[in-house]
Design an enzyme around this catalytic site. Structure first.
Site, PDB file in Angstrom:
ATOM      1  N   GLY A 153       4.596   2.917  -3.068  1.00 22.53           N
ATOM      2  CA  GLY A 153       4.849   2.343  -4.386  1.00 22.53           C
ATOM      3  C   GLY A 153       5.795   3.211  -5.182  1.00 22.53           C
ATOM      4  O   GLY A 153       6.106   4.325  -4.777  1.00 22.53           O
ATOM      5  N   PRO A 186       7.396   5.676  -8.155  1.00 22.84           N
ATOM      6  CA  PRO A 186       6.873   6.944  -8.653  1.00 22.84           C
ATOM      7  C   PRO A 186       5.951   6.738  -9.853  1.00 22.84           C
ATOM      8  O   PRO A 186       6.144   5.811 -10.625  1.00 22.84           O
ATOM      9  CB  PRO A 186       8.131   7.696  -9.111  1.00 22.84           C
ATOM     10  CG  PRO A 186       9.282   6.977  -8.532  1.00 22.84           C
ATOM     11  CD  PRO A 186       8.861   5.590  -8.265  1.00 22.84           C
ATOM     12  N   THR A 189       2.862   5.834 -10.026  1.00 19.55           N
ATOM     13  CA  THR A 189       1.894   4.739 -10.034  1.00 19.55           C
ATOM     14  C   THR A 189       0.528   5.194  -9.538  1.00 19.55           C
ATOM     15  O   THR A 189      -0.342   4.382  -9.292  1.00 19.55           O
ATOM     16  CB  THR A 189       2.388   3.563  -9.179  1.00 19.55           C
ATOM     17  OG1 THR A 189       2.876   4.092  -7.946  1.00 19.55           O
ATOM     18  CG2 THR A 189       3.486   2.811  -9.875  1.00 19.55           C
ATOM     19  N   THR A 247      -0.584   9.858  -5.647  1.00 20.69           N
ATOM     20  CA  THR A 247      -1.134  11.183  -5.429  1.00 20.69           C
ATOM     21  C   THR A 247      -2.528  11.290  -6.014  1.00 20.69           C
ATOM     22  O   THR A 247      -3.438  11.861  -5.396  1.00 20.69           O
ATOM     23  CB  THR A 247      -0.249  12.241  -6.131  1.00 20.69           C
ATOM     24  OG1 THR A 247       1.098  11.875  -5.941  1.00 20.69           O
ATOM     25  CG2 THR A 247      -0.501  13.604  -5.589  1.00 20.69           C
ATOM     26  N   SER A 264      17.047 -10.693   0.171  1.00 21.41           N
ATOM     27  CA  SER A 264      16.434 -11.496  -0.881  1.00 21.41           C
ATOM     28  C   SER A 264      17.456 -11.944  -1.928  1.00 21.41           C
ATOM     29  O   SER A 264      17.155 -12.718  -2.812  1.00 21.41           O
ATOM     30  CB  SER A 264      15.290 -10.734  -1.542  1.00 21.41           C
ATOM     31  OG  SER A 264      15.804  -9.803  -2.449  1.00 21.41           O
ATOM     32  N   LYS A 299       9.413  -8.082  -9.116  1.00 16.85           N
ATOM     33  CA  LYS A 299      10.531  -8.937  -9.511  1.00 16.85           C
ATOM     34  C   LYS A 299      10.186  -9.788 -10.723  1.00 16.85           C
ATOM     35  O   LYS A 299      10.988  -9.926 -11.652  1.00 16.85           O
ATOM     36  CB  LYS A 299      10.939  -9.832  -8.335  1.00 16.85           C
ATOM     37  CG  LYS A 299      11.637  -9.048  -7.227  1.00 16.85           C
ATOM     38  CD  LYS A 299      11.873  -9.910  -6.015  1.00 16.85           C
ATOM     39  CE  LYS A 299      12.660  -9.131  -4.966  1.00 16.85           C
ATOM     40  NZ  LYS A 299      12.777  -9.881  -3.707  1.00 16.85           N
TER      41      LYS A 299
HETATM   42  P1  ADP Z   1       2.641   9.103  -7.757  1.00 16.20           P
HETATM   43  O1  ADP Z   1       1.976   9.978  -6.796  1.00 16.20           O
HETATM   44  O2  ADP Z   1       2.492   7.659  -7.414  1.00 16.20           O
HETATM   45  O3  ADP Z   1       4.055   9.419  -8.064  1.00 16.20           O
HETATM   46  P2  ADP Z   1       0.797  10.270  -9.639  1.00 16.20           P
HETATM   47  O4  ADP Z   1      -0.433  10.110  -8.844  1.00 16.20           O
HETATM   48  O5  ADP Z   1       1.405  11.593  -9.738  1.00 16.20           O
HETATM   49  O6  ADP Z   1       1.895   9.238  -9.159  1.00 16.20           O
HETATM   50  O7  ADP Z   1       0.524   9.688 -11.086  1.00 16.20           O
HETATM   51  C1  ADP Z   1       1.118  10.161 -12.256  1.00 16.20           C
HETATM   52  C2  ADP Z   1       0.091  10.268 -13.352  1.00 16.20           C
HETATM   53  O8  ADP Z   1      -0.361   9.001 -13.762  1.00 16.20           O
HETATM   54  C3  ADP Z   1      -1.142  11.004 -12.905  1.00 16.20           C
HETATM   55  O9  ADP Z   1      -1.567  11.825 -13.947  1.00 16.20           O
HETATM   56  C4  ADP Z   1      -2.140   9.915 -12.638  1.00 16.20           C
HETATM   57  O10 ADP Z   1      -3.456  10.338 -12.807  1.00 16.20           O
HETATM   58  C5  ADP Z   1      -1.763   8.879 -13.672  1.00 16.20           C
HETATM   59  N1  ADP Z   1      -2.098   7.524 -13.227  1.00 16.20           N
HETATM   60  C6  ADP Z   1      -1.352   6.746 -12.426  1.00 16.20           C
HETATM   61  N2  ADP Z   1      -1.963   5.554 -12.208  1.00 16.20           N
HETATM   62  C7  ADP Z   1      -3.110   5.580 -12.902  1.00 16.20           C
HETATM   63  C8  ADP Z   1      -4.176   4.647 -13.090  1.00 16.20           C
HETATM   64  N3  ADP Z   1      -4.165   3.434 -12.515  1.00 16.20           N
HETATM   65  N4  ADP Z   1      -5.197   5.013 -13.861  1.00 16.20           N
HETATM   66  C9  ADP Z   1      -5.220   6.226 -14.452  1.00 16.20           C
HETATM   67  N5  ADP Z   1      -4.258   7.135 -14.334  1.00 16.20           N
HETATM   68  C10 ADP Z   1      -3.197   6.841 -13.557  1.00 16.20           C
END
Ligand code: ADP
Length: 767
Positions: A350, A352, A354, A357, A673, A716
């Protein structure tokens, strides 16, 4: 002053004859031989002088002042014409003068020790003390004659006794030479006491060391407790060359590993011992052993297999993401039932920010596993994954082995972050190295070049993350279970901000809700006007910025409670960065609006087409991949097949060039697409029929004008909605995907399902 006598003289180097000493010399120098012959012609007395340093011409100054008046006990001529002489040193004598006259002679003054200068009782005490010292030393040191003790006991002369103790103690010649020079009895006695005491000390320490070595043997019998004790004694005694090896061996004893691993480490420790003082090689060896000792080998933590608890933790840490959570819980359930430690690998894909991690972290939490993150972004060299061979300077383990070392257990959750960002270059194939890591058939014996012993990765739970599935090397992709994490809507962002990020940032910055509040209006404004992203990373950063500014304000001005609203937000974050963009909705010929999915979220893109007189060539500009070219050609084929319907003259395609351009910005990762969008724009350009400005579309096209389904619909649709386009053409076959999208996103949107280009043109062209 006693009489001065002239004696044939032997000059010795690196030797000193204390009175009472009997020595054997082999004499080769003619000059010395002559001196000896002279002596035995007379009363057998010679003078033995010690040389200070080699000199061309011997003078009084090149000799030590005091030498030994000696008696030749025996002299033997050897077959090779050299002599063997047995000398007995009798008393000290001082050189008065030397003269070289054929042989070598010296005028010397024999020295008698004046015993009467010391009081009788004191002398007795001194005698006893020096005897005791000698006896003690002889008990500690081998090679010291016991029969000497008898003579010592019998001797009543202090001077002779002092000399005798030193004659019978193995000492460097310099020490003996220095004593030889001492003519004063007290000086000589003091010096002898000091020498003997020092020797006793040294012998004791040596004895101690010997005992320790003996204890080391016990250690090799793996007597752990004894060794620990010994080690602490060592530490008390100060640094000791054995202690490091000892510590490594202790660590080895405590290590939870199989016999093969232990044997290998044992061998390496033995090697280190042989390298001691070996400088850099030893230090390389040492850090290798330390790395081996730090690996978890058989160390494992206990998993928690409680699905209910896992759900609790996932919900506690993340808003929404229902489908993702569901998939993860299913995955965990299967894992628990099959009892497989490693099993398939989850890959979260997905944009960044989201929460990929942070989901992985929650999974680790839920399972009570150690969590380690291995970043693969920008990894190009296979050695970063598999380690360097130890022959390299500065060799290190690869980041998989390192991750395991950090985790300290063999069954952690290892996050392979940005698996789509590995690349391979001349330094070997990174993705095949990763494949070996992830392949459950092979990874129980993963070989890190540095570690050199197979590492068992079969119990590691791997979770990978990626922005774009298309960029993951195919064989890796096939091995993973893909879970998509998609962009958030403004509303979702709002809830994440309100319920999760605010608390998180408050805590991080040491603030409480009593000190600061951020209103809902302010939060929405941050999302609308200060960030533009698929995830919430920027949002979190902005909230952090507000918290830091507020913290400072609280400390400086002490204003009571701070409230951040949409009105005063500017004071904290500066000017608004983005305006809600809205698409220009006028109808235009030759321009159609498409929708694109990119690794960082959805976007809209405008495709422009120009027609100009030419020779029937088709030119594509802008950032178009090969796939897009193919679909442009498919679109053209379709248009030719319907040319008559649109009254396009049959030679149109021979007499005109067609120029298709996709402006910068949105570069769709899913090239095909844009198929129906391109075809629509071309048709509009040729026929001069405008395309509706209120419509956006996505769909793949076949040669015969069929519309095929595409991916990334949630992103989209969101993108269209964000720029104020509410009518979207979507392939009919994507209907189930649309129905899955949350009500919130679909709300206010008009989705038109299309299955052929005819339907597309009917909707899109303003006829
Ligand atoms: P990614 O690894 O997808 O780039 P991260 O896991 O680093 O994103 O997320 C960035 C920040 O947003 C983190 O502090 C994470 O806890 C928070 N976050 C992302 N999605 C959610 C969610 N659905 N609910 C609560 N916090 C979220």
């Amino acid at each position: 002053m006693s009489e001065i006598i002239k004696l044939p003289t032997i000059i010795v180097k690196d030797a000193a004859l204390l009175p009472g000493m009997i020595v054997n010399f082999t004499i080769i120098q003619k000059r010395v031989a002559r001196a000896c012959e002279e002596a035995i012609k007379g009363d057998g007395l010679v003078f033995v002088a010690s040389q200070k340093e080699p000199a061309e011409k011997v003078t009084k100054d090149t000799l030590y002042e005091i030498g030994a008046l000696s008696f030749i006990r025996q002299i033997n001529k050897l077959p090779d014409k050299s002599f063997q002489v047995m000398l007995e040193s009798r008393k000290r004598a001082r050189i008065v003068s030397v003269d070289e006259d054929g042989g070598f002679y010296a005028d010397v003054e024999p020295l008698e020790t004046d015993e009467s200068a010391i009081d009788r009782v004191e002398k007795e005490a001194m005698l006893r003390y020096i005897r005791e010292l000698y006896i003690e030393l002889s008990s500690l040191k081998s090679g010291m004659g016991k029969n000497v003790i008898k003579s010592l006991n019998e001797s009543a002369e202090l001077g002779a006794t002092v000399d005798m103790t030193l004659v019978n103690t193995p000492l460097p010649y310099e020490v003996k030479l220095s004593v030889l020079q001492l003519t004063d009895l007290r000086d000589r006695y003091d010096r002898a006491v000091q020498i003997l005491s020092d020797e006793i000390q040294v012998a004791r320490v040596k004895d101690d060391l010997k005992k320790k070595v003996k204890e080391k043997v016990t250690k090799s019998q793996r007597d752990y407790y004894l060794r620990e004790e010994m080690n602490s004694i060592r530490r008390e005694l100060g640094e000791d060359p054995l202690s490091e090896e000892q510590e490594l061996r202790n660590e080895l004893d405590k290590l939870n590993a199989g016999p093969e691993v232990k044997e290998k480490i044992e061998k390496e420790i033995n090697r280190l011992v042989t390298l001691r003082d070996g400088g850099s090689e030893a230090s390389v060896e040492r850090s290798y052993i330390e790395t081996l000792l730090e690996m978890p080998w058989d160390n494992a933590s206990e998993d928690r297999n409680d699905i209910i608890k896992a759900k609790e933790i996932l919900d506690r840490d993340h808003y929404g993401l229902e489908k993702v959570k569901e998939r993860i819980l299913e995955f965990l359930a299967v894992r628990t039932l099959t009892g497989k430690g490693g099993g398939p690998i989850i890959c979260l894909i997905g944009p960044p920010g989201t929460g990929k991690t942070s989901i992985a972290r929650s999974i680790a939490d839920a399972l009570n596993k150690q969590y380690v993150r291995v970043s693969l972004g920008g990894v190009r060299d296979e050695a970063e994954i598999r380690g360097h061979r130890r022959t390299y300077v500065g060799a290190m383990p690869g980041n998989i082995a390192n991750g395991l070392r950090q985790a300290g257990v063999k069954n952690p959750l290892m996050l392979l972050d940005e698996i789509d960002k590995v690349s391979s270059d001349y330094k070997g194939d990174t993705s095949s190295a990763l494949l070996e890591v992830l392949d459950s058939e092979q990874n129980s014996k993963f070989r890190d070049h540095y570690i050199g012993i197979p590492i068992d990765l079969s119990e590691v739970l791997f979770v990978a993350t990626a922005n774009s599935a298309g960029d993951i090397p195919r064989p890796l992709y096939d091995r993973m279970e893909i879970i998509e994490v998609s962009s958030y809507t403004s509303n979702e962002k709002f809830h994440i901000g309100k319920d999760y990020l605010l608390d998180k940032q408050f805590e991080k910055n040491g603030l409480t809700r009593k000190q600061l509040s951020v209103t809902d209006g302010a939060l929405r404004k941050i999302i609308e006007s200060y960030t533009r992203e698929a995830g919430v990373r920027e949002l979190e950063r902005k909230i952090g910025e507000i918290c830091r500014k507020a913290a400072r304000e609280i400390l400086e001005d002490n204003p009571g409670k701070i409230t951040v609203t949409s009105k005063n937000l500017k004071d904290y974050l500066g000017k608004e960065k983005y305006r809600k963009e809205s698409a220009v909705k006028t109808d235009k010929t030759g321009i159609a609006r498409g929708l694109a999915w990119t690794p960082v979220g959805g976007d809209t893109l405008q495709i422009e087409v120009n027609i100009m007189p030419g020779k029937g060539e088709v030119e594509l500009t802008g950032q178009m991949g090969d796939v897009m070219k193919e679909s442009a050609m498919a679109g053209l084929s379709y248009i030719r097949s319907v040319a008559s319907k649109y009254k396009i003259s049959p030679d149109f395609f021979e007499k005109n060039d067609i120029h298709i351009h996709i402006p910068e910005g949105a570069v769709p990762k899913d090239g095909p697409s844009a198929g129906i969008t391109m075809a629509t724009a071309v048709l509009s350009a040729i026929t001069k029929i405008p395309v509706s400005g209120k419509i956006a579309m996505t769909g793949e096209i076949t040669l015969r004008g069929r519309v095929l389904p595409v991916g990334g619909l949630k992103e989209k649709i969101l993108a269209a909605k964000n720029v104020g386009i509410y009518r979207v053409l979507v392939p009919y076959e994507n209907r189930p995907d649309i129905e899955e999208i949350s009500e919130e996103i679909r709300d206010g949107m008009e989705i038109v399902y299309v299955s052929s280009m005819n339907e597309v043109t009917k909707e899109a062209l303003v006829q």
